[in-house]
Design an enzyme around this catalytic site. Structure first.
Site, PDB file in Angstrom:
ATOM      1  N   ASP A  82      51.179  33.636  34.548  1.00  0.00           N
ATOM      2  CA  ASP A  82      50.979  34.999  34.070  1.00  0.00           C
ATOM      3  C   ASP A  82      52.031  35.431  33.053  1.00  0.00           C
ATOM      4  O   ASP A  82      52.371  36.609  32.968  1.00  0.00           O
ATOM      5  CB  ASP A  82      50.995  35.954  35.272  1.00  0.00           C
ATOM      6  CG  ASP A  82      50.524  37.355  34.904  1.00  0.00           C
ATOM      7  OD1 ASP A  82      49.735  37.468  33.963  1.00  0.00           O
ATOM      8  OD2 ASP A  82      50.965  38.317  35.548  1.00  0.00           O
ATOM      9  N   CYS A 137      28.760  36.434  44.458  1.00  0.00           N
ATOM     10  CA  CYS A 137      28.792  37.897  44.544  1.00  0.00           C
ATOM     11  C   CYS A 137      27.391  38.451  44.827  1.00  0.00           C
ATOM     12  O   CYS A 137      27.262  39.510  45.463  1.00  0.00           O
ATOM     13  CB  CYS A 137      29.328  38.499  43.243  1.00  0.00           C
ATOM     14  SG  CYS A 137      31.096  38.276  43.000  1.00  0.00           S
ATOM     15  N   CYS A 143      32.808  46.618  44.660  1.00  0.00           N
ATOM     16  CA  CYS A 143      33.991  46.830  43.822  1.00  0.00           C
ATOM     17  C   CYS A 143      33.681  47.804  42.692  1.00  0.00           C
ATOM     18  O   CYS A 143      34.510  48.666  42.351  1.00  0.00           O
ATOM     19  CB  CYS A 143      34.522  45.507  43.281  1.00  0.00           C
ATOM     20  SG  CYS A 143      33.341  44.546  42.291  1.00  0.00           S
ATOM     21  N   CYS A 163      41.875  51.258  33.954  1.00  0.00           N
ATOM     22  CA  CYS A 163      42.319  50.649  35.216  1.00  0.00           C
ATOM     23  C   CYS A 163      43.634  51.269  35.697  1.00  0.00           C
ATOM     24  O   CYS A 163      44.569  51.464  34.913  1.00  0.00           O
ATOM     25  CB  CYS A 163      42.484  49.143  35.011  1.00  0.00           C
ATOM     26  SG  CYS A 163      43.035  48.245  36.473  1.00  0.00           S
ATOM     27  N   CYS A 191      46.908  48.524  41.934  1.00  0.00           N
ATOM     28  CA  CYS A 191      45.779  49.011  42.732  1.00  0.00           C
ATOM     29  C   CYS A 191      45.068  47.813  43.357  1.00  0.00           C
ATOM     30  O   CYS A 191      44.860  46.797  42.696  1.00  0.00           O
ATOM     31  CB  CYS A 191      44.817  49.795  41.845  1.00  0.00           C
ATOM     32  SG  CYS A 191      43.337  50.410  42.700  1.00  0.00           S
ATOM     33  N   CYS A 194      39.555  47.366  44.562  1.00  0.00           N
ATOM     34  CA  CYS A 194      38.422  46.454  44.387  1.00  0.00           C
ATOM     35  C   CYS A 194      38.545  45.218  45.267  1.00  0.00           C
ATOM     36  O   CYS A 194      37.536  44.571  45.579  1.00  0.00           O
ATOM     37  CB  CYS A 194      38.271  46.056  42.919  1.00  0.00           C
ATOM     38  SG  CYS A 194      39.642  45.105  42.231  1.00  0.00           S
ATOM     39  N   CYS A 198      36.056  44.133  48.874  1.00  0.00           N
ATOM     40  CA  CYS A 198      35.333  42.877  48.650  1.00  0.00           C
ATOM     41  C   CYS A 198      35.078  42.156  49.975  1.00  0.00           C
ATOM     42  O   CYS A 198      36.020  41.850  50.722  1.00  0.00           O
ATOM     43  CB  CYS A 198      36.139  41.967  47.729  1.00  0.00           C
ATOM     44  SG  CYS A 198      35.350  40.351  47.424  1.00  0.00           S
TER      45      CYS A 198
END
Length: 263
Positions: A82, A137, A143, A163, A191, A194, A198
């Site tokens: 990342d 999904c 979500c 977001c 956050c 979502c 799930c």
């Protein structure tokens, strides 16, 4: 987020990041905590409960590359987590680890989505796993419906400009639009909404990584504690935490925006 458009050629061609690259090794590291923040307190995304994952995983990738060299000999490689133009989720799918859900997260059938993705690019030829072929999904849209700011769109598109994670982390010292007032629920850093809704995260289990153990303050701070936090204490408590990324002024700003969602 516009910076994601930068260095696109590097994102799709690993050999531009590691000369002579032949393989991408994708790894997952669970961060789901054994303990949660108390209800009603300002909330922090679970990935930031413990030590900064960049530091933890960077060390693990260096250790893994070192062990590969001990077993095989001279190997050129570089680890990423990342922090460089690497398409982690795409490589994870191609490595057979899961599929990208409607919320944009990588989903694993036995582990859900509470994990970090890291990549190790090396100049070795390997026996490769087949890409993950399914998408489980289905018709579920929990979500999409649960997002407090309606940032999750159709076709697995997340509007970063709406977001909560973007507002509470990426903006840092900048102003949050007044239109977002009271739409953050209790989130002051990141956050998880979502992910919480799930169904695949019913398979999440507590991490065994000690470095991700929650800071006592995150588990125990009340709203009053967060509001009374000084800049010096902020720097002291979160010096090894990803939370430092929002800066003290950003945290103070975020506290003013929490409240019941009107989305």
């Amino acid at each position: 987020m516009h910076y994601m458009e930068n260095h696109f050629d590097l994102r799709i061609d690993p050999s531009k990041l590691v000369p002579g690259a032949r393989s991408v090794i994708t790894l997952l590291l669970n961060y789901f905590p054994a303990r949660e923040q108390p209800a009603g307190a300002p909330r922090v995304a679970r990935y930031a409960y413990g030590e900064d994952y960049h530091d933890v995983i960077r060390h693990k990738l260096k250790e893994l590359l070192g062990r590969i060299r001990e077993e095989i000999g001279e190997v050129e490689g570089r680890g990423f987590v990342d922090s460089a133009p690497v398409l982690e989720r795409s490589w994870a799918v191609r490595s057979g680890l899961g599929w990208v859900g409607k919320n944009g997260n990588l989903l694993h059938r036995q582990a859900g989505s509470y994990f970090f993705i890291a990549t190790l690019i090396v100049d070795l030829e390997l026996d490769y796993d087949a890409p993950f072929a399914g998408d489980y999904c289905g018709t579920c849209r929990r979500c999409i419906d649960a997002c407090p700011t309606e940032a999750i769109l159709e076709n697995k598109v997340v509007d970063g400009s709406k977001c909560i994670s973007y507002f509470t982390i990426e903006l840092k010292d900048q102003l949050i639009p007044d239109t977002m007032k009271d739409k953050f629920d209790d989130w002051i850093f990141g956050c998880d909404t979502c992910q919480e809704v799930c169904p695949w995260n019913r398979f999440s289990s507590a991490t065994s990584e000690i470095a991700f153990s929650p800071l006592p303050e995150i588990l125990n701070f009340t709203t009053s504690d967060w509001e009374a936090l000084t800049e010096d204490r902020f720097k002291e408590i979160f010096r090894h935490s990803a939370i430092k990324r929002t800066r003290y002024t950003g945290l103070r700003r975020n506290l003013r925006f929490i409240g019941p969602s009107t989305a």
